[in-house]
Design an enzyme around this catalytic site. Structure first.
Site, PDB file in Angstrom:
ATOM      1  N   ASP A  64       0.865  -1.184   0.000  1.00 14.63           N
ATOM      2  CA  ASP A  64       0.000   0.000   0.000  1.00 14.63           C
ATOM      3  C   ASP A  64       0.903   1.237   0.000  1.00 14.63           C
ATOM      4  O   ASP A  64       1.728   1.417   0.909  1.00 14.63           O
ATOM      5  CB  ASP A  64      -0.879  -0.020   1.254  1.00 14.63           C
ATOM      6  N   ASN A  91       2.218   6.400 -10.041  1.00 12.88           N
ATOM      7  CA  ASN A  91       0.970   6.318 -10.803  1.00 12.88           C
ATOM      8  C   ASN A  91      -0.234   5.923  -9.951  1.00 12.88           C
ATOM      9  O   ASN A  91      -1.369   6.183 -10.348  1.00 12.88           O
ATOM     10  CB  ASN A  91       1.151   5.304 -11.940  1.00 12.88           C
ATOM     11  N   TYR A 155     -10.603  14.280  -5.595  1.00 18.29           N
ATOM     12  CA  TYR A 155      -9.679  13.975  -6.689  1.00 18.29           C
ATOM     13  C   TYR A 155      -8.957  15.235  -7.143  1.00 18.29           C
ATOM     14  O   TYR A 155      -7.732  15.233  -7.328  1.00 18.29           O
ATOM     15  CB  TYR A 155     -10.451  13.344  -7.846  1.00 18.29           C
ATOM     16  N   LYS A 159      -4.931  15.929  -6.906  1.00 25.12           N
ATOM     17  CA  LYS A 159      -4.119  16.101  -8.108  1.00 25.12           C
ATOM     18  C   LYS A 159      -3.487  17.489  -8.178  1.00 25.12           C
ATOM     19  O   LYS A 159      -2.373  17.649  -8.699  1.00 25.12           O
ATOM     20  CB  LYS A 159      -4.964  15.815  -9.358  1.00 25.12           C
TER      21      LYS A 159
END
Length: 289
Positions: A64, A91, A155, A159
């Protein structure tokens, strides 16, 4: 170009979230160019299958990316088995959608932990190797790093965070010979995007984007561009390429997005999607595959 003439031949590359999607495709492209690949992620069976199919001496580790100790152990194991990493591709990522007011706090936090904190832990674990090899770290970001969208607050926050993290790391490590790149990706044909399209909130969001911004790109095409960026040690890479032009007008985007949201996203019955992305689901259920 033949693998024996390639700059990546004989080098060790690390890819997180490598069981499927962009991570798997990048791992395959790196191995085709002669790199030994360490595949990291939560889906052990899928990781083993990908590693077994690579043409170079590669291996997988079930880990993890949000676990500091486990990632440090994985980095040591990679070093012992495959050699010091010259390339690291951060990624691993998950997403969730829906109104922030109705979001589950644990799910929201998990998105930020995997995408942002997990990237920092990945960099910390492998930085000793990159300093020795004068290597290259590629941070997978998103169009969401440039222009935040409604209904995707976790999200977009994560990001935007990884973009800033990569910028800071690039300036810090440049004097020591380590390259840092940021990859801005649009919609890519992965399980995560296919999962997203099963939910009305994210279907509506994508449907109301301008036509170029809603297009989905094949994962193989995206991976080819990313590996080319690795070869060049590029500071930035955009897939599709036109995303680069969005940087010039990013200060205007919040107002534009707000105006469009008022016109197009007036429905109040959107529900939260839960975690999207197989890796995040594996962590939530305690399963590997």
């Amino acid at each position: 170009m033949a693998a024996d003439k390639h700059v990546l031949r004989g080098r060790t590359a690390v890819v997180t979230g490598a069981a499927r999607g962009v991570g798997e495709a990048v791992a395959r492209r790196l191995a085709e160019r002669g790199a030994r690949v360490a595949l990291l992620g939560l889906e052990e069976a899928a990781l083993a299958e990908v590693a077994a199919g690579l043409p170079t001496a590669s291996h997988h580790w079930h880990v993890d990316v949000t676990d500091d100790a486990a990632m440090a152990e994985a980095a040591e194991a990679v070093r012992s088995r495959l050699g010091r990493a010259s390339v690291v591709v951060a990624n691993a990522g998950v997403a969730e959608g829906g109104p922030f007011a109705h979001s589950d706090a644990e799910t929201w936090r998990r998105v930020v932990e995997v995408n942002l904190v997990g990237s920092s832990i990945t960099a910390r674990a492998f930085l000793p190797d990159l300093l020795v090899t004068r290597g290259y770290y590629l941070q997978i970001a998103s169009l969401a790093s440039i222009g935040a969208a409604p209904m995707m607050s976790a999200y977009c926050a994560s990001k935007a965070g990884v973009e800033s993290f990569a910028h800071s790391l690039r300036a810090e490590l440049a004097p020591r010979g380590v390259g840092v790149g940021t990859a801005y990706l649009g919609w890519t044909d992965t399980d995560l995007i296919r999962d997203a399209d099963q939910h009305a909130v994210l279907r509506e969001l994508r449907a109301h984007m301008p036509p170029p911004a809603r297009k989905i790109y094949p994962v193989r095409q995206v991976a080819e561009v990313l590996v080319s960026a690795v070869e060049r040690r590029a500071p930035t890479v955009y897939v599709p390429g036109w995303l680069r032009s969005v940087q010039a007008v990013r200060a205007l985007l919040p107002g534009l997005v707000t105006r469009l949201s008022r016109q197009e996203l007036m429905r109040s019955d959107f529900s939260a999607t839960g975690l999207l992305g197989a890796g995040g689901q594996a962590a939530a259920t305690g399963q590997d595959g």
